[in-house]
Design a protein around this motif. Structure first.
Motif, PDB file in Angstrom:
ATOM      1  N   UNK A  47      39.084  46.638  44.460  1.00 48.46           N
ATOM      2  CA  UNK A  47      39.977  45.560  44.532  1.00 48.46           C
ATOM      3  C   UNK A  47      40.958  45.356  43.174  1.00 48.46           C
ATOM      4  N   UNK A  48      40.640  46.340  42.248  1.00 50.35           N
ATOM      5  CA  UNK A  48      41.200  46.155  40.971  1.00 50.35           C
ATOM      6  C   UNK A  48      42.684  46.328  40.882  1.00 50.35           C
ATOM      7  N   UNK A  49      43.335  47.035  41.977  1.00 53.29           N
ATOM      8  CA  UNK A  49      44.806  47.250  42.105  1.00 53.29           C
ATOM      9  C   UNK A  49      45.301  45.870  42.424  1.00 53.29           C
ATOM     10  N   UNK A  50      44.567  44.873  43.039  1.00 61.09           N
ATOM     11  CA  UNK A  50      45.308  43.695  43.211  1.00 61.09           C
ATOM     12  C   UNK A  50      45.454  43.197  42.011  1.00 61.09           C
ATOM     13  N   UNK A  51      44.480  43.136  41.030  1.00 61.77           N
ATOM     14  CA  UNK A  51      44.477  42.318  39.705  1.00 61.77           C
ATOM     15  C   UNK A  51      45.796  42.905  39.001  1.00 61.77           C
ATOM     16  N   UNK A  52      46.039  44.204  39.232  1.00 65.97           N
ATOM     17  CA  UNK A  52      47.089  44.750  38.331  1.00 65.97           C
ATOM     18  C   UNK A  52      48.381  44.159  38.740  1.00 65.97           C
ATOM     19  N   UNK A  53      48.570  44.161  40.357  1.00 62.29           N
ATOM     20  CA  UNK A  53      49.858  43.751  40.657  1.00 62.29           C
ATOM     21  C   UNK A  53      50.005  42.096  40.380  1.00 62.29           C
ATOM     22  N   UNK A  54      48.924  41.464  40.482  1.00 63.83           N
ATOM     23  CA  UNK A  54      49.060  40.137  39.968  1.00 63.83           C
ATOM     24  C   UNK A  54      49.438  39.983  38.416  1.00 63.83           C
ATOM     25  N   UNK A  94      34.448  48.490  32.275  1.00 68.31           N
ATOM     26  CA  UNK A  94      33.435  48.111  33.326  1.00 68.31           C
ATOM     27  C   UNK A  94      33.358  49.213  34.387  1.00 68.31           C
ATOM     28  N   UNK A  95      34.215  49.949  34.602  1.00 67.42           N
ATOM     29  CA  UNK A  95      34.359  50.917  35.734  1.00 67.42           C
ATOM     30  C   UNK A  95      33.506  52.046  35.104  1.00 67.42           C
ATOM     31  N   UNK A  96      33.694  52.519  33.679  1.00 71.55           N
ATOM     32  CA  UNK A  96      32.993  53.529  32.942  1.00 71.55           C
ATOM     33  C   UNK A  96      31.461  53.254  33.062  1.00 71.55           C
ATOM     34  N   UNK A  97      31.134  51.907  32.536  1.00 73.21           N
ATOM     35  CA  UNK A  97      29.803  51.644  32.576  1.00 73.21           C
ATOM     36  C   UNK A  97      28.969  51.727  33.775  1.00 73.21           C
TER      37      UNK A  97
END
Length: 521
Positions: free
Chosen positions: A229-236, A255-258
C-alpha cells in the motif's frame, strides 16, 4: 672447604637457666657439675638451636663461624660470622643474621656439620654411614678419590634413569596392541565428529534463529502487506506537498530492501535440517563436557595422534632405549671397577686405623669386609659392594656405651684433615665406664678436637683433665650458672669429681698432677 664452629652461646628462660652466656673453645669443651644442675638441659638447648630438638628455652642465640655454604643456600646467607637465633613467643621462629628462616632450612643447613653421640644413637651402624666413613678416610689419602666417587654416582643415576625408561617401554610393548586399538578408536571418534573451532557457538546462534523463524516470517508478511500500500503513501505526500516526502519514501524503499534480505535468509534457514543441527549441538556439547571445549578436544586429538605414532614406532624406540641402557651399564661397570679398586687398595689401612682407635678406647679389634656385588642390577648409589664391620659380635649387639665408643673410633679412623669441619655433642659419654675406658674416651676426644669442636658432659675426671676449656654448671636460687674455670678452679672441680663434696687431700694432689701432666696450656 666446609667448617662450622660456635663462638658464643646465650640462653634465656630455660628450665635450668634464667639467663646465661658462655664462650666455648674452638676445640675441647667439657661441662661438669652436680646432678640436676642443668648440664643435659644445656645440651638440649644447643641441639634445639640447630633444629634437632624441641626448644626448652624462650630465647637461644649463637655466634657462629660458618665456612663452605652449600650451593642451595648461596645468596641466603654469607660466609663468615653468622648469628643464629631461636625465639619462642606465640610460636617458634629461627633467624640467621636477623632474617627469618624456616626450621626445615635450619636443619638442612646445619645437620651435616653436627654429630650428636647419645646413648641411644645407632644410626652409624647402617651401611650408608659406614661407607661415608670409609670414603672419608680414603679421600684424606687420595686426592683423586673424590672425583672417582663422583663419577660413579653420576653413572649410577644415569644407569637408573636408562633402566627405568627401558622397563617402562618394555611394559608398554606387552600391551601395545591393546593400547594402539584404544588410541585408534579415540582418534576415529574425534575425526568422525570433526569439530571446528567456534562451531558450537555458531550452532547455538543458528538454533536460536531457527526457533524465531516462524514469528519473523509472520511479521515479515504483515510488513509486506503494508508495503503493498506504499503507493497510497506517495499519493498523500504529493497532495500535501510535504517537505519530508523524499526521506519518507527513501525509508520505505530501505524497509522493502530489508524485507527482501530477510526473506532470502528465511528461505536459507528453511533449507536447514533442524534435527541435524540439534544432533550436532548435542554431540559437540558432549565433547565440551568431556574435554572442556572444542579447542581442548582438538589438542587431545593431536596428542593421541602423537601417542599412536609412538606406538607405531615403539620397536625403534625400544631398540634405542636398549642401546642407551647397555651403554649406561658398561659405563657404570667400568667406573664401579675403578671405585672398587680404590677402596680395596685402602681397605687394609682403614682397618688398621680403625683398630688402632678401638684399641685406644679399650675395645676389641674390628674386621672390615667389602663384598663385591656380581650383578650390576644389585649396585646402589653407595657402589658395587657391601660393607660390613664386625667386632667380636655384630654391631647391633653392642651395648650403648660400646657402640658410642665404636662411633668415636670411626671418627678417629676417618683422619679428617679440615679443622673444625663439624661439631660433636656428647651427653655423658663416659657414664658407666671404668677408669681405663673413660681415659681412652678422653684421649680420643682430645685427638678429635684438632678437627672438631667438641661439647661433652662428664662425671669423671679424665675429660676435664684434657679439655681446652672446662665449664662448671652450678644450680643457684635465680637459675643455674655456666662458669669457665681457671686452673685452680679446675683442680677443685676435678678433686670434687673424684672424692665428692668432701674433697680429700689425695684428690687435690691427683687433680693437680693430672692437669700438670696432661693439660695442654
Amino acid at each position: 672447604m666446609q667448617k662450622l664452629c660456635i663462638q658464643k652461646i646465650t640462653i634465656k628462660n630455660s628450665p635450668a637457666f634464667k639467663e646465661a652466656s658462655f664462650y666455648p673453645s674452638l676445640h675441647f669443651n667439657v661441662f661438669s657439675g652436680a646432678s640436676g644442675a642443668g648440664k643435659s638441659v644445656l645440651m638440649e638447648s644447643v641441639l634445639a638451636l640447630f633444629g634437632l630438638r624441641e626448644t626448652n628455652a624462650t630465647f637461644l642465640e649463637a655466634t657462629l663461624d660458618l665456612q663452605g655454604i652449600p650451593q642451595e643456600f648461596e645468596g641466603l646467607i654469607d660466609e663468615g660470622e653468622v648469628v643464629l637465633t631461636l625465639s619462642k613467643k606465640d610460636k617458634i621462629r629461627y633467624f640467621l643474621n636477623a632474617q627469618n628462616i624456616p626450621k626445615k632450612k635450619i636443619q638442612e643447613l646445619f645437620t651435616p656439620f653436627l654429630k650428636h653421640l647419645s646413648t641411644k644413637s645407632y644410626d652409624a651402624a647402617n651401611e650408608q654411614n659406614l661407607f661415608l666413613t670409609l670414603d672419608g678416610f680414603i679421600q684424606s689419602k687420595n686426592q683423586a678419590y673424590q672425583q672417582i666417587l663422583q663419577n660413579y654416582k653420576e653413572s649410577f643415576l644415569h644407569f637408573s634413569e636408562a633402566k627405568n625408561t627401558l622397563k617402562t617401554l618394555q611394559e608398554e610393548a606387552l600391551k601395545v596392541a591393546e593400547l594402539k586399538e584404544f588410541v585408534r578408536f579415540e582418534i576415529q571418534k574425534l575425526e568422525t565428529l570433526n569439530p571446528k573451532k567456534g562451531e558450537y557457538e555458531e550452532l547455538l546462534v543458528l538454533k536460536k534463529e531457527i526457533s524465531k523463524k516462524e514469528k519473523i516470517n509472520e511479521s515479515l508478511q504483515n510488513v509486506r502487506e503494508f508495503l503493498n500500500q506504499s503507493h497510497k503513501v506517495s499519493e498523500f505526500l504529493n497532495l500535501i506537498n510535504s517537505d519530508e516526502s523524499d526521506s519518507i519514501l527513501n525509508a520505505l524503499n530501505l524497509l522493502e530492501s530489508l524485507c527482501e534480505q530477510e526473506g532470502e535468509r528465511l528461505e536459507t534457514l528453511e533449507m536447514r535440517n533442524i534435527e541435524e543441527i540439534l544432533n550436532r549441538i548435542e554431540a559437540l556439547s558432549a565433547l565440551k563436557h568431556r574435554y572442556g571445549g572444542v579447542d581442548e578436544a582438538l589438542e587431545y586429538l593431536e596428542n593421541k595422534k602423537q601417542e599412536l605414532q609412538k606406538y607405531e614406532n615403539l620397536d625403534s624406540i625400544l631398540k634405542d632405549a636398549q642401546h642407551s641402557y647397555n651403554r649406561a651399564k658398561d659405563t657404570l661397570q667400568a667406573r664401579a671397577k675403578v671405585l672398587t679398586e680404590a677402596r680395596e687398595k685402602h681397605l687394609s689401612d682403614f682397618e688398621n686405623a680403625l683398630n688402632l682407635a678401638l684399641t685406644s678406647l679399650k675395645m676389641p679389634k674390628a674386621k672390615v669386609v667389602l663384598k663385591t656385588l656380581l650383578e650390576v642390577e644389585s649396585y646402589t648409589l653407595l657402589g658395587a659392594q657391601n660393607l660390613a664391620i664386625t667386632l667380636n659380635t655384630a654391631l647391633k649387639n653392642l651395648s650403648s656405651g660400646e657402640f658410642n665408643r665404636f662411633r668415636l673410633a670411626l671418627l678417629l679412623a676417618q683422619s679428617a684433615q679440615t679443622n673444625h669441619q663439624a661439631i660433636i655433642i656428647l651427653d655423658e659419654m663416659d657414664a658407666n665406664l671404668s677408669g681405663e675406658e673413660s681415659q681412652g674416651v678422653a684421649n680420643a676426644l682430645k685427638a678429635l678436637s684438632t678437627s672438631y669442636q667438641i661439647f661433652a658432659i662428664s662425671h669423671q675426671p679424665h675429660m676435664p683433665s684434657l679439655a681446652n676449656t672446662h665449664f662448671l654448671i652450678q644450680k643457684q636460687p635465680n637459675g643455674s650458672t655456666i662458669t669457665p674455670l681457671d686452673k685452680q678452679g679446675r683442680i677443685q672441680e676435678i678433686a670434687r669429681m673424684i672424692s665428692g663434696d668432701s674433697i680429700t687431700k689425695e684428690a687435690l694432689e691427683f687433680a693437680t698432677k693430672q692437669l700438670s701432666t696432661l693439660q695442654c696450656n
